[in-house]
Design a protein around this motif. Sequence first.
Motif, PDB file in Angstrom:
ATOM      1  N   VAL A 538       0.843  -1.191   0.000  1.00 42.89           N
ATOM      2  CA  VAL A 538       0.000   0.000   0.000  1.00 42.89           C
ATOM      3  C   VAL A 538       0.880   1.244   0.000  1.00 42.89           C
ATOM      4  O   VAL A 538       1.970   1.269   0.580  1.00 42.89           O
ATOM      5  N   ARG A 539       0.363   2.285  -0.656  1.00 41.90           N
ATOM      6  CA  ARG A 539       1.055   3.561  -0.796  1.00 41.90           C
ATOM      7  C   ARG A 539       0.065   4.683  -0.531  1.00 41.90           C
ATOM      8  O   ARG A 539      -1.152   4.456  -0.546  1.00 41.90           O
ATOM      9  N   THR A 544      -2.910  12.564  -1.458  1.00 38.91           N
ATOM     10  CA  THR A 544      -2.650  12.457  -0.025  1.00 38.91           C
ATOM     11  C   THR A 544      -1.162  12.702   0.222  1.00 38.91           C
ATOM     12  O   THR A 544      -0.323  11.938  -0.253  1.00 38.91           O
ATOM     13  N   LYS A 545      -0.866  13.753   0.949  1.00 35.75           N
ATOM     14  CA  LYS A 545       0.533  14.088   1.196  1.00 35.75           C
ATOM     15  C   LYS A 545       1.155  13.132   2.197  1.00 35.75           C
ATOM     16  O   LYS A 545       2.263  12.621   1.985  1.00 35.75           O
ATOM     17  N   THR A 546       0.469  12.900   3.296  1.00 34.12           N
ATOM     18  CA  THR A 546       0.967  12.002   4.342  1.00 34.12           C
ATOM     19  C   THR A 546      -0.195  11.199   4.906  1.00 34.12           C
ATOM     20  O   THR A 546      -1.214  11.766   5.299  1.00 34.12           O
ATOM     21  N   VAL A 547      -0.035   9.888   4.960  1.00 33.19           N
ATOM     22  CA  VAL A 547      -1.047   8.996   5.512  1.00 33.19           C
ATOM     23  C   VAL A 547      -0.928   8.992   7.034  1.00 33.19           C
ATOM     24  O   VAL A 547       0.169   8.871   7.588  1.00 33.19           O
ATOM     25  N   SER A 548      -2.041   9.142   7.720  1.00 31.13           N
ATOM     26  CA  SER A 548      -2.040   9.110   9.181  1.00 31.13           C
ATOM     27  C   SER A 548      -1.806   7.678   9.668  1.00 31.13           C
ATOM     28  O   SER A 548      -2.354   6.721   9.107  1.00 31.13           O
ATOM     29  N   VAL A 549      -1.001   7.529  10.711  1.00 33.66           N
ATOM     30  CA  VAL A 549      -0.657   6.223  11.256  1.00 33.66           C
ATOM     31  C   VAL A 549      -1.325   6.059  12.626  1.00 33.66           C
ATOM     32  O   VAL A 549      -1.167   6.904  13.508  1.00 33.66           O
ATOM     33  N   LEU A 622       2.951  -3.641  14.218  1.00 31.37           N
ATOM     34  CA  LEU A 622       1.885  -3.444  13.243  1.00 31.37           C
ATOM     35  C   LEU A 622       1.194  -2.119  13.521  1.00 31.37           C
ATOM     36  O   LEU A 622       1.066  -1.690  14.671  1.00 31.37           O
ATOM     37  N   ALA A 623       0.724  -1.450  12.470  1.00 28.90           N
ATOM     38  CA  ALA A 623      -0.013  -0.198  12.604  1.00 28.90           C
ATOM     39  C   ALA A 623      -1.212  -0.248  11.665  1.00 28.90           C
ATOM     40  O   ALA A 623      -1.307  -1.124  10.796  1.00 28.90           O
ATOM     41  N   THR A 624      -2.139   0.685  11.838  1.00 22.41           N
ATOM     42  CA  THR A 624      -3.304   0.754  10.961  1.00 22.41           C
ATOM     43  C   THR A 624      -3.314   2.089  10.227  1.00 22.41           C
ATOM     44  O   THR A 624      -2.907   3.121  10.774  1.00 22.41           O
ATOM     45  N   VAL A 625      -3.771   2.052   8.978  1.00 27.05           N
ATOM     46  CA  VAL A 625      -3.918   3.266   8.161  1.00 27.05           C
ATOM     47  C   VAL A 625      -5.265   3.192   7.454  1.00 27.05           C
ATOM     48  O   VAL A 625      -5.723   2.115   7.052  1.00 27.05           O
ATOM     49  N   ASN A 626      -5.904   4.334   7.307  1.00 27.77           N
ATOM     50  CA  ASN A 626      -7.228   4.398   6.708  1.00 27.77           C
ATOM     51  C   ASN A 626      -7.137   4.153   5.201  1.00 27.77           C
ATOM     52  O   ASN A 626      -6.324   4.782   4.510  1.00 27.77           O
ATOM     53  N   THR A 630      -5.044   5.592   1.262  1.00 36.96           N
ATOM     54  CA  THR A 630      -4.032   4.726   0.660  1.00 36.96           C
ATOM     55  C   THR A 630      -4.507   4.171  -0.673  1.00 36.96           C
ATOM     56  O   THR A 630      -5.692   4.209  -1.011  1.00 36.96           O
ATOM     57  N   ALA A 631      -3.556   3.652  -1.403  1.00 39.23           N
ATOM     58  CA  ALA A 631      -3.837   3.000  -2.686  1.00 39.23           C
ATOM     59  C   ALA A 631      -2.901   1.812  -2.812  1.00 39.23           C
ATOM     60  O   ALA A 631      -1.831   1.767  -2.204  1.00 39.23           O
ATOM     61  N   ARG A 632      -3.288   0.875  -3.627  1.00 40.83           N
ATOM     62  CA  ARG A 632      -2.448  -0.302  -3.871  1.00 40.83           C
ATOM     63  C   ARG A 632      -1.779  -0.196  -5.231  1.00 40.83           C
ATOM     64  O   ARG A 632      -2.277   0.463  -6.128  1.00 40.83           O
TER      65      ARG A 632
END
Length: 632
Positions: A538-539, A544-549, A622-626, A630-632
Amino acid sequence: MTSRHRRHRGIGAAGAAVALIWGCATAGYALPSDAAPDAFERAAERAAEEFGVPKDVLLGVSYESSWWEANDGRPSTKGGYGPMHLTDTTSGGTYAHRPGEGPVDATGTDDPSEHTLQAAAALIGVAPRVLQRDEAQNLRGGAALLASYQRQITRAAPIDPGGWYGAVAHYSQAADTATAGRFADGVFDAIRAGRQRVRKDGQSVSLPGAPSVRPARSQLASLGLRASAGAAVPECPAELRCRFAPAAASNYQVSSRNSNGMAVDFIVIHDLEGSYDGGVSWFKDPASGVSAHYVLKADGSEATQMVATKDIAFHGGNYWMNLHGIGIEMEGYAAEGPTWFTPAQYKATAALVRYLARRFDVPLDRKHIIGHDNILPPRPSRAPDAHWDPGPYWDWEKFMGLLGSAKSQERTGEEARTGGSVKAGQAVMIAPTYAKNPQPVTVCGSTCRTRTQPSNLLYVRSAPRGDAPLVSDLALRPDGSAGTDQIDDWGSSVVWGQEFVVADVSGDWTALWFGGKKGWIHNPAGVNTRPVPDARIVRPASGTKTVSVYTTAYPRADEYPQGLPASDQTRFSMYAFPQGQAYVAARTPVAADDFFPATPTRRETTVTGDQTYEVIQYNRRLATVNTAETAR
């Protein structure tokens, strides 16, 4: 801690007499420091001949007890030494039992199972301390014990290995017929099918298969062991002896997973940092506030289920992970190298995990079969106190192989030497060979001690060179100072089985996208990694400039029914996931959800939001991101 007393047949004077009849109390022999490639097998052959034990039986017992390893004279989590796993749990032995060190079962009782090293030493006329470190004498002591047990059963030393079934079962020191029979069956499975293994010191040991051997299982009845209990706990595999002892009601929540929509996605391996009985007592104590679904004994002989799998145990320090996890606590210590996890412990834990994974459709990979060290705490302030068990000395490759995970299979030939190609943008699995991966680990208590020995981890550096500072984890070090090799400093290392995306390659060094930055691992010719062609990467989504973690996946506050408090979806603001970086995610996104147990005025309630989250391998945790970001 309460002492344990089992009814078991001791060795006694008759056993000592057997040693004199069947073997000579000859001077010992040690494996030389420059031992020949077959030195272990030759020592086993001499010990077997001396005491009239078939070589196949001696090698089979040693394989089942230690996988033919001496472990440098260190005791196992059960207090067993050497290739024959001779036990000594008496405090004040060769290793002082400091906090965080083993053996764990130092009860000091007169139980024969805790003192087979002393019994073996008496049979062969050698000081017990010698048997702890001298492999040849350890083999002799184990052979003498087997001979004494066989004499008690048949008054003879049969040439046919199958006639030694009772002695082998007795060697397990089990108190019940099922456990003793399980050990003996494991030994005779090895004898019949054959085994071959390269030890940590490079010696290749072989036990040729003998499929014609027929174990005399009827001898089991002559041991006078207690009858095995029936299947008291339905939530255990058939091969694992279980009992049910409920945790204190305040230490877990009654639920109805999976039928209420709360899916079990993770099986979490912990260690107790203490004894089996102590762990069971702690979870029964309302003052502890914690529990696990299962507690496993170090010798693999017993498990206690303390929380039903449908219910939520408090084991991970992160409530959302607890909602979706099953916790397994193993007897043992993670903090030190003097102890090693026994083959029986690996196999019993693997049997339970396989059983649970089948029931709940949990994938057998390291994104779902995890350690406590893979769980982020629910908020940054708790990061410095986050647990890191089962620690650097749990052999994940061996364990995942027992689960049948395809990614755990040992590499051979050119692949073993190179590990496969490494290039930017591809996903790789961390895969150092445990025995060939000595890493320094510092443990600090009243003093600090650094040990360098086989481990499951690789250190992550800030630049592609061996003297570069270790990367800094800002949740642990807000000032950005370099990480350390201290055992509780989990922010600067990766562990076998974790998957990351390659960011760069420079000579013998591979950069991973690790915790929001490039982190470099030593990886000459890819020897410490394996390509993962089927990884879900995932990217950041376009725009989206920065994905929240995050570390949880709760619904939005406005999605909770009136009267139910919303859980805080806390962002780790110091962590970054900017454009240009990529991380490996679990097989499918998860829905935002939360749970409220039943009360006298309310039925249990599951709250589900309309958002979904990817569970990614962000750093050691492990972490979660919305998925909206994100995109694959």
